[in-house]
Each structure stands twice: as structure tokens, then as C-alpha cells.
Design a protein around this motif. Structure first.
Motif, short mmCIF file in Angstrom:
data_model
loop_
_atom_site.label_atom_id
_atom_site.label_comp_id
_atom_site.label_asym_id
_atom_site.label_seq_id
_atom_site.Cartn_x
_atom_site.Cartn_y
_atom_site.Cartn_z
N ASN A 101 11.11 -12.31 -0.91
CA ASN A 101 10.41 -11.07 -1.26
C ASN A 101 9.93 -10.42 0.04
O ASN A 101 9.18 -11.02 0.81
N GLU B 141 7.98 -7.98 -8.56
CA GLU B 141 6.56 -8.35 -8.45
C GLU B 141 5.76 -7.86 -9.65
O GLU B 141 4.92 -8.60 -10.18
N MET C 9 0.80 -1.22 0.00
CA MET C 9 0.00 0.00 0.00
C MET C 9 0.84 1.27 0.00
O MET C 9 0.34 2.33 0.32
N GLY D 22 7.78 -7.70 1.03
CA GLY D 22 6.73 -6.70 0.88
C GLY D 22 6.09 -6.51 2.24
O GLY D 22 6.77 -6.58 3.27
N GLY D 23 4.78 -6.26 2.24
CA GLY D 23 4.09 -6.18 3.52
C GLY D 23 4.27 -7.46 4.31
O GLY D 23 4.59 -7.46 5.50
N ILE D 24 4.11 -8.57 3.61
CA ILE D 24 4.37 -9.91 4.15
C ILE D 24 5.64 -10.41 3.48
O ILE D 24 5.98 -9.99 2.38
N TYR E 89 7.85 4.59 6.95
CA TYR E 89 8.75 3.45 7.19
C TYR E 89 10.06 3.92 7.79
O TYR E 89 10.39 5.11 7.75
N ASP E 90 10.79 2.96 8.36
CA ASP E 90 12.05 3.24 9.04
C ASP E 90 13.18 3.16 8.00
O ASP E 90 13.75 2.08 7.79
N GLY F 206 11.68 -6.83 -3.34
CA GLY F 206 10.65 -6.12 -2.58
C GLY F 206 11.28 -4.92 -1.88
O GLY F 206 12.51 -4.81 -1.79
N GLY F 207 10.42 -4.02 -1.40
CA GLY F 207 10.92 -2.80 -0.78
C GLY F 207 11.86 -3.03 0.39
O GLY F 207 12.78 -2.24 0.64
N GLY F 208 11.66 -4.14 1.11
CA GLY F 208 12.52 -4.46 2.26
C GLY F 208 13.98 -4.66 1.87
O GLY F 208 14.87 -4.58 2.71
N GLY G 161 16.42 1.30 8.39
CA GLY G 161 16.44 0.74 9.74
C GLY G 161 17.17 1.61 10.74
O GLY G 161 17.64 1.13 11.77
N HIS H 46 15.72 -2.66 0.51
CA HIS H 46 16.41 -1.38 0.74
C HIS H 46 16.74 -1.15 2.21
O HIS H 46 17.45 -0.20 2.54
N ASN H 47 16.19 -1.98 3.08
CA ASN H 47 16.41 -1.80 4.51
C ASN H 47 17.73 -2.46 4.90
O ASN H 47 17.81 -3.66 5.15
N1 LIG Z 1 15.22 2.63 2.36
C1 LIG Z 1 14.34 1.82 2.98
N2 LIG Z 1 14.54 1.46 4.26
C2 LIG Z 1 13.69 0.65 4.91
N3 LIG Z 1 12.58 0.17 4.36
C3 LIG Z 1 12.31 0.49 3.08
C4 LIG Z 1 13.17 1.33 2.33
N4 LIG Z 1 12.63 1.47 1.10
C5 LIG Z 1 11.48 0.75 1.09
N5 LIG Z 1 11.28 0.17 2.28
C6 LIG Z 1 10.18 -0.69 2.69
O1 LIG Z 1 9.57 -1.25 1.56
C7 LIG Z 1 8.15 -1.10 1.64
C8 LIG Z 1 7.57 -1.12 0.26
O2 LIG Z 1 7.89 -2.36 -0.28
P1 LIG Z 1 6.93 -3.12 -1.28
O3 LIG Z 1 6.45 -2.16 -2.28
O4 LIG Z 1 7.62 -4.34 -1.74
O5 LIG Z 1 5.77 -3.48 -0.26
P2 LIG Z 1 4.22 -3.65 -0.51
O6 LIG Z 1 3.79 -2.74 -1.59
O7 LIG Z 1 3.56 -3.62 0.82
O8 LIG Z 1 4.27 -5.11 -1.08
P3 LIG Z 1 3.31 -6.33 -1.15
O9 LIG Z 1 2.11 -5.88 -1.89
O10 LIG Z 1 4.16 -7.28 -1.91
O11 LIG Z 1 3.05 -6.79 0.23
C9 LIG Z 1 7.96 0.18 2.43
O12 LIG Z 1 6.70 0.20 3.05
C10 LIG Z 1 9.10 0.08 3.43
O13 LIG Z 1 8.73 -0.71 4.53
#
Ligand SMILES: Nc1ncnc2c1ncn2[C@@H]1O[C@H](COP(=O)(O)OP(=O)(O)OP(=O)(O)O)[C@@H](O)[C@H]1O
Ligand SMILES: [Mg+2]
Length: 354
Positions: free
Chosen positions: A154, A316, A1, A156-158, A194-195, A281-283, A198, A285-286
Motif C-alpha cells: 500500500n 483502504e 491528506m 499512501g503517505g507511508i 504530487y509528481d 494506494g495512490g502511489g 513521476g 498510479h505513479n
Molecule cells: N498519477 C499519479 N502519479 C503519481 N502519484 C500519484 C498519482 N495519483 C496519485 N498519486 C499519489 O497518491 C497520493 C494519494 O494516495 P493515498 O490517498 O493512498 O495517500 P494518503 O491519503 O496519504 O494515504 P494514507 O492515509 O494511507 O497515508 C498522492 O498524494 C500522490 O502522491
């Protein structure tokens, strides 16, 4: 989201080529309405659900049309859009199991002039499967190696893992929370989404007792096939374990980071010992989260899928474009070895543009 991810992919070349990509942040009001739907499902009116379905389909169309403009292409140049939609409920565990994604594909087809393939998960659930994760079959296609066993994670949220062991069919399952708890906790205490890297978690100290209690969650010990969602891993779940304790919020964040890392690392060590681990996935980057995972799976290596040729932010989205292509060609794109369904199925519905 966090955003609407869109990619324009050419599958006519090998390896596949990403022509253009974008991540469009949600309109804040739309995002808040979807969050309310997800978190307070019991008190949202059907009219609101119906309207959000169409509003989201329209927002997806906006993202797709903007991407075409960036690439200077007309809709006729695109064979199809694969649209996963926004999951608002995932309950493969109920007596009448279901999973629900919204973002009306009819609206998307009408507003882009492009054929849409959507609703990818429900056929697998109808066939007795979890309907998730779906990514492993795509990972198998693009990331399998003769030279090493691989685990693709991956975040993501999960979180979910794909296991690509040499000489064995693909397997995979949801490991537990990806960014969900980390995002939720920092949003509540610091008012940010988001953090980043981290950094806030690094100012705290992991609470070993709390970590142990979180790791007692029964889902984690279940054998695959299994999938989960924010129905389980959410802030009320966390608060239930926290109780009325006076812990510092940054210590909880540090503990959640270790918890998330442990769920991923344990899954890999238990089901794919010795595999090289690649994160998307976005994680991905953490940096603190990746370092925590790497510590736990050492000496096995951890890297981003970038080194395998796919940007972790777009794996994805590319996968759902690929699934659309499979469906239009009449190929199955689920794996019973992953979801536990009675067999592989052609996934999704086709919404043709005349
Ligand atoms: N630099 C960063 N440091 C920490 N966390 C990050 C960073 N960049 C992105 N993220 C994390 O990645 C998340 C987004 O990832 P992604 O788009 O894969 O998730 P999503 O849309 O919830 O995915 P899914 O629908 O697969 O569950 C952000 O909400 C954040 O938690
Ligand atoms: Mg996202």
C-alpha cells in the motif's frame, strides 16, 4: 491528506461489492490547518486541535452524506460507518506509547444519523502493539491465494507491505516513505501536490551517493514488527541528509523515487522472496515508481490490486468498512503477528445512532 475517501460497500454478497465511491478533496483552508497541526505540533493550541477534530468529523459527514445521495440511499439503509480518521501523531516508540487520529466520531454519527465505528488503532497500542499497519488482516481476507505467495504493497503517505505466504500467518509492516517525500519535495520546488506519473522525477538523474545515505536510515534495517510516520520521514529528515549540497531539485526527486522503490523492493525481497507483488494506494498510479519497484524485484511480477478485483484507490476505505463490520459482530481484527501486540483485539469504539 489528499482527499476524504468514502465507499459504500455491500458485504452481503461474495465477493464484496462497492456500490459507490468518492474522493472529496479537502477544503484548502482545512487542509492547511491540519498540515500545520501535523508539522508544527509543538506550537498548535489545544483549542485548535479540539476544533479541527470536530471540523474534520463534520467534513467526513459531508462526504458520507453526499455518497448516500449519489447512491440514492437513506441513512437507515447503512449499518455503520467505519472511520479511520486523520492521523496527526503516531508514537508507538515512546515510554507511554500512543497514536492519535482525529475526525470526531460523535459529530460524524450526529451529522449522518448512522452508527460509527472509529478509533481503530489505540486498542492495539494499549495491548503492546504498533497500532499499525492494520490493513494486513483485511488483505489476508480478500487477497490470499492457494496458488502463489503474495505481497500487497500500500503506497499512501507511508508505505506498508502485507505478506501472504502460503501456509504461514499474515505478517506486515511499514516499509518507509510511500508518497510522502516525493509529494513534499515537489510541493516545495514546483508548487504542485504530487509528481504525476513521476514525470518530473524522470527529468532528473538518481544520485547514487545520496541514495546510499538515505538507505542508511536505521528504521529500514529494524526487524518487524515496526511502523513509522511523518514524524520520521519528512522534509527536515531529508534536508538533514542532503546537507548544504547544490544538487538539482529534479535529481533529488529522481533519487527519492529510487529510494522509495528500494525501501519497498528490499522489504519484499527480504521478507517474501518470490512473492508476486500487488500495489494499492495512490502511489499505484505513479508509473515511474512502479517501474522502479518492478526493476528491483524482477523477475517477480508487479501489478495493481485491480487484477485481484479491488480498485487500488479504495482498498483502504473498504478495509475500514470491513473493520467496522467485524467490530460490530464482536470479532477481532488485529493480528499479533503483524503489530507485535499481546494478542488479537476487537478494535475501535462504537458510537451508536439511537
Ligand atoms: N498519477 C499519479 N502519479 C503519481 N502519484 C500519484 C498519482 N495519483 C496519485 N498519486 C499519489 O497518491 C497520493 C494519494 O494516495 P493515498 O490517498 O493512498 O495517500 P494518503 O491519503 O496519504 O494515504 P494514507 O492515509 O494511507 O497515508 C498522492 O498524494 C500522490 O502522491
Ligand atoms: Mg488519500
Amino acid at each position: 491528506m489528499d482527499a476524504i475517501d468514502a465507499v459504500l460497500v455491500d458485504f452481503g454478497v461474495t465477493p464484496l461489492k462497492i456500490i459507490a465511491a468518492s474522493a472529496t478533496p479537502f477544503d484548502p483552508v482545512l487542509k492547511q490547518r491540519i498540515a500545520a497541526l501535523v508539522d508544527h505540533a509543538g506550537s498548535v493550541a489545544l483549542d485548535e486541535l479540539g476544533q479541527l477534530d470536530v471540523a474534520l468529523g463534520s467534513a467526513f459527514a459531508g462526504a458520507a452524506n453526499a455518497l448516500l445521495q449519489t447512491a440514492a440511499l437513506s441513512p437507515e439503509a447503512v449499518t455503520a460507518i467505519g472511520s479511520h480518521g486523520q492521523t496527526i501523531r503516531h508514537r508507538p516508540d515512546l515510554p507511554y506509547p500512543f497514536t492519535t487520529q482525529i475526525g470526531d466520531p460523535n459529530t460524524l454519527a450526529e451529522s449522518t444519523g448512522i452508527t460509527v465505528v472509529g478509533d481503530f488503532r489505540r486498542r492495539d497500542v494499549a495491548a503492546g502493539g504498533q497500532g499499525a499497519p492494520l490493513l494486513p488482516v483485511f488483505h489476508d481476507q480478500v487477497f490470499r491465494s492457494d496458488g502463489e505467495d503474495r505481497a500487497i504493497v500500500n503506497l499512501g503517505g507511508i508505505g506498508n507491505v502485507t505478506i501472504l505466504a502460503r501456509g504461514a500467518p499474515v505478517t506486515g509492516f511499514d516499509t518507509g516513505p510511500g508518497n510522502r517525500l516525493l509529494d513534499g519535495w515537489i510541493a516545495e520546488h514546483r508548487g504542485v501536490d504530487y509528481d504525476a506519473d513521476g514525470v518530473w522525477a524522470a527529468t532528473g538523474t538518481c544520485d547514487a551517493a545520496l541514495l546510499g545515505e538515505l538507505l542508511d536510515e536505521p528504521y529500514l534495517a529494524l526487524p518487524p514488527p515496526k511502523s513509522t510516520g511523518r514524524e520520521l520521514f519528512n522534509l527536515p529528515w531529508l534536508r538533514h541528509t542532503l546537507g548544504p549540497s547544490g544538487r538539482r531539485p529534479q535529481d533529488v526527486q529522481a533519487t527519492l523515487l529510487e529510494f522509495t522503490a528500494a525501501t519497498v523492493a528490499d522489504a519484499v525481497l527480504r521478507h517474501a522472496p518470490g512473492a508476486a507483488l500487488y500495489v494499492c494506494g495512490g502511489g499505484a498510479h505513479n508509473r515511474a515508481l512502479l517501474a522502479a519497484i518492478a526493476r528491483r524485484v524482477a523477475p517477480y511480477p508487479v501489478a495493481s490490486t485491480t487484477v485481484l478485483g479491488l480498485d487500488p484507490d479504495y482498498v483502504e476505505a473498504v478495509a475500514f468498512a470491513w473493520f467496522a463490520q467485524r467490530t460490530l459482530a464482536g470479532y477481532c481484527s488485529s493480528a499479533a503477528s503483524v503489530t507485535g501486540a499481546r494478542g488479537a483485539r476487537i478494535l475501535g469504539g462504537i458510537y451508536r445512532h439511537a
